[in-house]
Write a protein that holds these residues in place. Structure first.
Motif, mmCIF file in Angstrom:
data_model
loop_
_atom_site.group_PDB
_atom_site.id
_atom_site.type_symbol
_atom_site.label_atom_id
_atom_site.label_comp_id
_atom_site.label_asym_id
_atom_site.label_seq_id
_atom_site.Cartn_x
_atom_site.Cartn_y
_atom_site.Cartn_z
ATOM 1 N N GLY A 1 -28.714 -12.973 -2.550
ATOM 2 C CA GLY A 1 -29.621 -12.956 -3.686
ATOM 3 C C GLY A 1 -30.621 -11.825 -3.680
ATOM 4 O O GLY A 1 -31.584 -11.854 -4.454
ATOM 5 N N ASN A 2 -30.400 -10.808 -2.849
ATOM 6 C CA ASN A 2 -31.363 -9.719 -2.729
ATOM 7 C C ASN A 2 -31.560 -8.954 -4.029
ATOM 8 O O ASN A 2 -32.656 -8.486 -4.312
ATOM 9 C CB ASN A 2 -30.926 -8.735 -1.632
ATOM 10 N N TRP A 3 -30.507 -8.816 -4.831
ATOM 11 C CA TRP A 3 -30.579 -7.975 -6.029
ATOM 12 C C TRP A 3 -30.674 -8.787 -7.314
ATOM 13 O O TRP A 3 -30.507 -8.248 -8.393
ATOM 14 C CB TRP A 3 -29.351 -7.054 -6.084
ATOM 15 N N LEU A 4 -30.978 -10.076 -7.187
ATOM 16 C CA LEU A 4 -31.076 -10.944 -8.360
ATOM 17 C C LEU A 4 -32.490 -11.513 -8.440
ATOM 18 O O LEU A 4 -33.009 -12.006 -7.433
ATOM 19 C CB LEU A 4 -30.058 -12.091 -8.251
ATOM 20 N N PRO A 5 -33.156 -11.422 -9.592
ATOM 21 C CA PRO A 5 -34.494 -12.023 -9.719
ATOM 22 C C PRO A 5 -34.452 -13.509 -9.372
ATOM 23 O O PRO A 5 -33.604 -14.254 -9.875
ATOM 24 C CB PRO A 5 -34.839 -11.802 -11.203
ATOM 25 N N ALA A 6 -35.362 -13.910 -8.471
ATOM 26 C CA ALA A 6 -35.387 -15.285 -7.952
ATOM 27 C C ALA A 6 -34.077 -15.644 -7.277
ATOM 28 O O ALA A 6 -33.748 -16.822 -7.124
ATOM 29 C CB ALA A 6 -35.719 -16.289 -9.054
ATOM 30 N N GLY A 7 -33.309 -14.648 -6.856
ATOM 31 C CA GLY A 7 -32.013 -14.900 -6.232
ATOM 32 C C GLY A 7 -32.130 -15.618 -4.907
ATOM 33 O O GLY A 7 -31.219 -16.362 -4.523
ATOM 34 N N ALA A 8 -33.247 -15.422 -4.192
ATOM 35 C CA ALA A 8 -33.433 -16.105 -2.918
ATOM 36 C C ALA A 8 -33.516 -17.613 -3.100
ATOM 37 O O ALA A 8 -33.232 -18.370 -2.165
ATOM 38 C CB ALA A 8 -34.706 -15.596 -2.229
ATOM 39 N N LEU A 9 -33.902 -18.065 -4.278
ATOM 40 C CA LEU A 9 -33.920 -19.493 -4.575
ATOM 41 C C LEU A 9 -32.637 -19.932 -5.264
ATOM 42 O O LEU A 9 -32.055 -20.959 -4.928
ATOM 43 C CB LEU A 9 -35.133 -19.827 -5.448
ATOM 44 N N LEU A 10 -32.172 -19.123 -6.222
ATOM 45 C CA LEU A 10 -31.046 -19.533 -7.048
ATOM 46 C C LEU A 10 -29.723 -19.530 -6.286
ATOM 47 O O LEU A 10 -28.921 -20.464 -6.420
ATOM 48 C CB LEU A 10 -30.938 -18.615 -8.272
ATOM 49 N N VAL A 11 -29.474 -18.488 -5.484
ATOM 50 C CA VAL A 11 -28.171 -18.385 -4.815
ATOM 51 C C VAL A 11 -27.981 -19.482 -3.767
ATOM 52 O O VAL A 11 -26.925 -20.148 -3.748
ATOM 53 C CB VAL A 11 -27.984 -16.977 -4.205
ATOM 54 N N PRO A 12 -28.960 -19.751 -2.856
ATOM 55 C CA PRO A 12 -28.781 -20.898 -1.955
ATOM 56 C C PRO A 12 -28.622 -22.216 -2.704
ATOM 57 O O PRO A 12 -27.868 -23.097 -2.282
ATOM 58 C CB PRO A 12 -30.064 -20.879 -1.115
ATOM 59 N N MET A 13 -29.350 -22.344 -3.834
ATOM 60 C CA MET A 13 -29.229 -23.561 -4.627
ATOM 61 C C MET A 13 -27.815 -23.710 -5.176
ATOM 62 O O MET A 13 -27.212 -24.794 -5.105
ATOM 63 C CB MET A 13 -30.227 -23.529 -5.776
ATOM 64 N N LEU A 14 -27.252 -22.631 -5.694
ATOM 65 C CA LEU A 14 -25.899 -22.685 -6.249
ATOM 66 C C LEU A 14 -24.855 -22.919 -5.162
ATOM 67 O O LEU A 14 -23.929 -23.722 -5.329
ATOM 68 C CB LEU A 14 -25.597 -21.390 -7.004
ATOM 69 N N LEU A 15 -25.020 -22.218 -4.028
ATOM 70 C CA LEU A 15 -24.075 -22.408 -2.927
ATOM 71 C C LEU A 15 -24.140 -23.831 -2.382
ATOM 72 O O LEU A 15 -23.107 -24.501 -2.218
ATOM 73 C CB LEU A 15 -24.367 -21.408 -1.807
ATOM 74 N N GLY A 16 -25.363 -24.294 -2.103
ATOM 75 C CA GLY A 16 -25.514 -25.642 -1.571
ATOM 76 C C GLY A 16 -25.061 -26.707 -2.551
ATOM 77 O O GLY A 16 -24.383 -27.679 -2.170
ATOM 78 N N GLY A 17 -25.422 -26.542 -3.832
ATOM 79 C CA GLY A 17 -24.999 -27.515 -4.830
ATOM 80 C C GLY A 17 -23.492 -27.563 -4.997
ATOM 81 O O GLY A 17 -22.904 -28.647 -5.133
ATOM 82 N N THR A 18 -22.849 -26.394 -4.972
ATOM 83 C CA THR A 18 -21.391 -26.344 -5.103
ATOM 84 C C THR A 18 -20.703 -27.018 -3.926
ATOM 85 O O THR A 18 -19.758 -27.810 -4.102
ATOM 86 C CB THR A 18 -20.920 -24.885 -5.211
ATOM 87 N N LEU A 19 -21.181 -26.730 -2.721
ATOM 88 C CA LEU A 19 -20.583 -27.350 -1.528
ATOM 89 C C LEU A 19 -20.798 -28.856 -1.527
ATOM 90 O O LEU A 19 -19.904 -29.623 -1.127
ATOM 91 C CB LEU A 19 -21.187 -26.727 -0.266
ATOM 92 N N GLN A 20 -21.961 -29.282 -1.989
ATOM 93 C CA GLN A 20 -22.233 -30.726 -2.013
ATOM 94 C C GLN A 20 -21.396 -31.423 -3.087
ATOM 95 O O GLN A 20 -20.847 -32.500 -2.843
ATOM 96 C CB GLN A 20 -23.722 -30.973 -2.257
ATOM 97 N N LEU A 21 -21.289 -30.822 -4.287
ATOM 98 C CA LEU A 21 -20.480 -31.420 -5.343
ATOM 99 C C LEU A 21 -19.009 -31.490 -4.932
ATOM 100 O O LEU A 21 -18.292 -32.427 -5.298
ATOM 101 C CB LEU A 21 -20.625 -30.618 -6.636
ATOM 102 N N ALA A 22 -18.552 -30.494 -4.161
ATOM 103 C CA ALA A 22 -17.154 -30.491 -3.708
ATOM 104 C C ALA A 22 -16.920 -31.418 -2.520
ATOM 105 O O ALA A 22 -15.761 -31.618 -2.107
ATOM 106 C CB ALA A 22 -16.737 -29.069 -3.335
ATOM 107 N N GLY A 23 -17.991 -31.979 -1.974
ATOM 108 C CA GLY A 23 -17.854 -32.884 -0.838
ATOM 109 C C GLY A 23 -17.597 -32.183 0.480
ATOM 110 O O GLY A 23 -17.165 -32.814 1.450
ATOM 111 N N LEU A 24 -17.885 -30.879 0.548
ATOM 112 C CA LEU A 24 -17.616 -30.117 1.765
ATOM 113 C C LEU A 24 -18.784 -30.134 2.740
ATOM 114 O O LEU A 24 -18.576 -30.079 3.951
ATOM 115 C CB LEU A 24 -17.269 -28.663 1.399
ATOM 116 N N LEU A 25 -20.019 -30.190 2.229
ATOM 117 C CA LEU A 25 -21.186 -30.126 3.106
ATOM 118 C C LEU A 25 -22.351 -30.854 2.451
ATOM 119 O O LEU A 25 -22.771 -30.478 1.343
ATOM 120 C CB LEU A 25 -21.586 -28.666 3.380
ATOM 121 N N PRO A 26 -22.891 -31.897 3.103
ATOM 122 C CA PRO A 26 -24.102 -32.524 2.571
ATOM 123 C C PRO A 26 -25.321 -31.619 2.821
ATOM 124 O O PRO A 26 -25.471 -31.063 3.909
ATOM 125 C CB PRO A 26 -24.207 -33.828 3.367
#
Length: 372
Positions: free
Chosen positions: A226-251
């Motif tokens: 998320g270095n090159w995206l505004p608020a990317g440090a918050l948004l990218v971990p949120m998207l990655l974590g949310g995707t993994l959780q929705l897929a049931g891969l990582l709580p």
């Protein structure tokens, strides 16, 4: 006899060391850090004890403002700030579920309309600050932009506005939004994390070592991507974590102490930016800035009241969703007050991108209208 005494050299007197000063800026750097850490931790725990929403964020922020204004040279490293934002992003990801996604999909037209109205309200406030606050039109336009503070400061400098005034206007509004948001939450009878047995931060429990390590990998990877995206440090971990959780891969699970550290880091980072030169430069304009911030907050609150009835949502969630503050600040308060985090996150994210895409256009229109 007197002459002989005058000619005889007396005992040498050692030069006394200078008297110690109580000014924090004269303290050794290690002492400044120690005082900041201790006071920020104590303030956060104190506000949490009194059930203030986001107390572990508000307390360190207020301590940082006080120390920054006193002249200390401390600065939180930006990477630490970004890691703190990443922790908040993962905390938000913990609240993402298929039910939340369905709600967002059903309400996106209203969210988009609310974003456009918020940008319009900020433009009206900018025009008022040019007319009554003595602030130049371009600076007022960038300074009242509702969100993406760091991006607005950088874009303002590129477009000829005064970045010092823009930065101050943005962070004055962040302070007003956080304090008013915590006050509104308290006024509506919503307790912060201390009202629970273990606190909101501890709702995620104590994860197993393997789960914690995997979450930390997602955190570091998300912040890096998320270095090159505004608020990317918050948004990218949120998207990655949310995707993994929705897929049931990582709580998504984080320990409470890590979240408290993230809250404190973000609060101190914002507070320490209010140094003495900046405050002195904008002192005469500060009343206009505070008045403009409160006016924009009030207008957004009225908008939230109407949208809450239209969408059949609770007022606090809608208030946080439309409030012209930072995405990370509103996410912290939303999680700590058990508000509709999906609604808050979706509307704040839509507005974040809307503000970035329309910032230059709005600034040009404000300049054009004020010249007329």
């Amino acid at each position: 006899m007197a002459a002989s005494l005058a000619l005889c050299p007396g005992p040498e007197i050692d030069t006394l060391p200078p008297a110690p000063t109580l000014s924090p800026q004269a303290w050794p750097l290690c002492l400044q850090w120690l005082v900041l850490i201790v006071l920020a931790g104590c303030a956060g725990q104190l506000l949490k004890h009194f059930h203030l929403p986001a107390g572990q964020f508000v307390g360190p922020m207020l301590v940082g403002i006080a120390m920054g204004a006193s002249g200390v040279s401390l600065r939180i490293h930006r990477q630490a700030f970004r890691l703190g934002q990443g922790c908040v992003g993962l905390l938000v990801a913990h609240s993402i579920s298929w039910a939340v996604m369905a709600t967002v999909a059903q309400s996106w037209p209203v969210m988009l309309a609310a974003t456009l109205l918020t940008v319009l309200l900020s433009t009206v406030v900018a025009l008022a600050m040019v007319r009554f606050g003595g602030i130049t039109s371009s600076t007022a336009a960038w300074g009242t932009s509702p969100g993406a503070a760091s991006a607005m400061v950088a874009m303002a400098e590129d477009n000829g506005a005064d970045p010092r005034v823009v930065a101050t206007m943005q962070y004055v509004r962040v302070v007003c939004v956080v304090v008013v948001g915590a006050f509104v939450s308290r006024l509506l009878g919503v307790d912060g994390g201390a009202g629970n047995s273990q606190g909101t931060a501890m709702l995620l429990g104590t994860p197993q070592l393997t789960t914690l390590l995997l979450n930390l990998v997602v955190l570091v990877a998300g912040v890096s991507l998320g270095n090159w995206l505004p608020a990317g440090a918050l948004l990218v971990p949120m998207l990655l974590g949310g995707t993994l959780q929705l897929a049931g891969l990582l709580p998504v699970e984080l320990p409470g102490w890590l979240l408290a550290l993230a809250y404190g880091t973000i609060g101190c980072y914002i507070g320490l930016r209010f140094d003495r030169p900046t405050l002195a430069y904008v002192w005469r304009r500060l009343p206009a800035m505070v008045a403009g911030s409160l006016l924009l907050i009030t207008l957004c609150a009225l908008l939230a009241w109407g949208l809450a009835h239209l969408m059949h949502k609770d007022f606090l969630s809608m208030y946080l969703a439309t409030s012209p503050g930072g995405l990370d600040s509103m996410a912290i308060i939303a999680v700590d007050t058990h508000s509709d985090i999906g609604l808050v996150l979706a509307m704040q994210t839509i507005r974040l991108f809307g503000v970035i895409l329309t910032g230059a256009f709005i600034a040009r229109q404000v300049v054009r209208l004020t010249r007329r």
